[in-house]
Design a protein around this motif. Structure first.
Motif, short mmCIF file in Angstrom:
data_model
loop_
_atom_site.label_atom_id
_atom_site.label_comp_id
_atom_site.label_asym_id
_atom_site.label_seq_id
_atom_site.Cartn_x
_atom_site.Cartn_y
_atom_site.Cartn_z
N PRO A 1 0.97 -1.11 -0.29
CA PRO A 1 0.03 0.08 0.28
C PRO A 1 0.83 1.05 -0.37
O PRO A 1 1.15 1.90 1.25
N PHE A 2 2.01 1.22 -1.23
CA PHE A 2 2.48 2.35 -0.62
C PHE A 2 2.03 3.87 -1.01
O PHE A 2 2.39 4.89 -0.22
N GLY A 3 1.06 4.05 -1.02
CA GLY A 3 -0.15 5.00 -1.45
C GLY A 3 -0.17 5.57 0.41
O GLY A 3 0.27 7.26 0.53
N LEU A 4 -0.42 4.55 1.24
CA LEU A 4 -0.75 4.48 2.89
C LEU A 4 0.77 5.34 3.49
O LEU A 4 0.56 5.82 4.16
N TYR A 5 1.57 4.48 3.17
CA TYR A 5 2.93 4.72 3.57
C TYR A 5 3.39 6.07 3.02
O TYR A 5 4.47 7.18 3.36
N PHE A 6 3.27 6.65 1.94
CA PHE A 6 3.16 8.36 1.41
C PHE A 6 3.22 9.21 1.93
O PHE A 6 3.55 9.72 2.87
#
Length: 296
Positions: free
Chosen positions: A73-78
Motif C-alpha cells: 500500500p504505497f499510497g498509505l506509506y506515502f
C-alpha cells in the motif's frame, strides 16, 4: 613582449577549458547513479542486468511503477511519511526558533554553559541514545495503557508520537536558529520592551517574521531527515498500517533477492516531495546558509 602578451590569453583559455572539463566530468559522475535509477525503473526486467550494459532501453515500460503501488500500500506509506515529516518540521521550527531566540537574545545565568552542553550533545551519535530513548518512550506514565509509574502498557511505542517527540526539538535546529538570531539587531527588542511587549510577543511578532530564510533552510533539512528516516520508525512502529515509505521499500527485498525495478520506481517516487520542497524554497535556502554562520 608581444609573444608573452599573446600567450597570456591562451593560457587563460586553456585553464578555463580544463576547469570546465573537470566540472563536466564531476557532474557526469554525480548524475550517473540517478540516471541509472531512472533507467532501471523504466527498463524491462530482462534488460536491467543485461551484459553489455544497455544505457538506453529497447522500449520504456511503466510496469515497475504499477507493481510498486500494487505490491504494497504505497499510497498509505506515502501519507504516513508525510504526516511524520511535516509534524517534525513544524515542531522543530517552533521549538528550535524559541530556544534559538532564548540563547541568542536573552541574558540568563546559565546561557553559555547550557549552550555548550547542547553543542556537546551534537557530537553524540543517535545510535548511542537509541536504547535509552526506547525505554523512555515505553515507560511514559499514563500513556498507552501505562499507570502513573510508567508500567503496564506500551507507552508511546507503536504510535506516531513515539517517532515525533524524540526529535521535536533537535539540537541542530536550536543551534542553527541561534546563529541566525545573532545576526539580527537587539535594538528592536529593547524598544518593544519599553512599549510594554511581553517576551513571547517580541519573539513571535518581531523577530520570527525576520527569520524566513533560516526557517526555510531548516524546513528542508528537517523534512529530508524525517522523510528518509528508517531505523527509528522501524523500531517504534510495529503496525503495518503505520509503516513509512522507507519501510515500504524494504518489501521489495525478500528471500535474499531484490526486485530492483519496483524498488527503483518506489525510490524515485519517494524523492519527489524533497525535490519539490527544495525547488519551492531554494531562494530562501541560499540566504539561510549565508546568514546562519556569520556570528558565533
Amino acid at each position: 613582449m608581444n609573444s608573452s602578451s599573446n600567450s597570456s590569453p591562451l593560457k587563460q583559455g586553456l585553464g578555463k577549458s580544463i576547469y570546465y572539463l573537470v566540472c563536466i566530468a564531476i557532474a557526469v559522475v554525480m548524475f550517473l547513479p540517478f540516471y541509472w535509477s531512472v533507467l532501471t525503473s523504466l527498463k524491462p526486467n530482462d534488460e536491467i542486468f543485461a551484459m553489455p550494459i544497455k544505457w538506453f532501453p529497447s522500449h520504456l515500460t511503466f510496469e515497475h511503477y504499477l507493481k510498486a503501488f500494487t505490491t504494497v500500500p504505497f499510497g498509505l506509506y506515502f501519507w504516513n511519511s508525510l504526516v511524520l515529516a511535516v509534524s517534525g518540521v513544524l515542531a522543530n521550527l517552533f521549538f528550535g526558533s524559541l530556544s534559538g531566540y532564548a540563547f541568542a537574545k536573552l541574558n540568563f545565568r546559565l546561557n553559555k554553559p547550557i549552550f555548550r552542553v547542547l553543542l556537546a550533545a551534537m557530537m553524540i551519535p543517535g545510535i548511542v541514545t537509541m536504547i535509552p530513548t526506547v525505554y523512555v518512550m515505553r515507560h511514559i506514565p499514563l500513556m498507552g495503557g501505562n499507570d502513573i509509574l510508567g508500567s503496564g502498557g506500551m507507552g508511546l511505542m507503536n504510535s506516531f508520537w513515539g517517532v515525533i517527540l524524540p526529535g521535536a526539538s533537535g539540537t541542530f535546529a536550536v543551534f542553527f536558529m541561534r546563529q541566525f538570531f545573532l545576526t539580527l539587531p537587539s535594538d528592536m527588542m529593547e524598544m518593544a520592551r519599553i512599549e510594554g511587549c511581553g517576551e513571547f510577543k517580541i519573539f513571535w511578532r518581531i523577530y520570527l517574521p525576520l527569520t524566513k530564510p533560516a526557517l526555510a533552510t531548516l524546513s528542508i533539512f528537517t523534512f529530508q531527515a524525517g522523510w528518509n528516516s528508517f531505523l527509528w520508525p522501524m523500531i517504534v512502529l510495529n503496525d503495518p498500517d503505520k509503516a513509512t515509505i522507507q519501510m515500504g521499500l524494504q518489501a521489495f527485498s525478500y528471500n535474499f533477492q531484490t526486485d530492483y525495478g519496483p524498488m527503483m520506481a518506489g525510490a524515485l517516487v519517494a524523492i519527489l516531495p524533497i525535490l519539490v520542497m527544495f525547488l519551492v524554497l531554494q531562494r530562501y535556502f541560499v540566504q539561510g546558509i549565508a546568514f546562519s554562520g556569520i556570528k558565533g
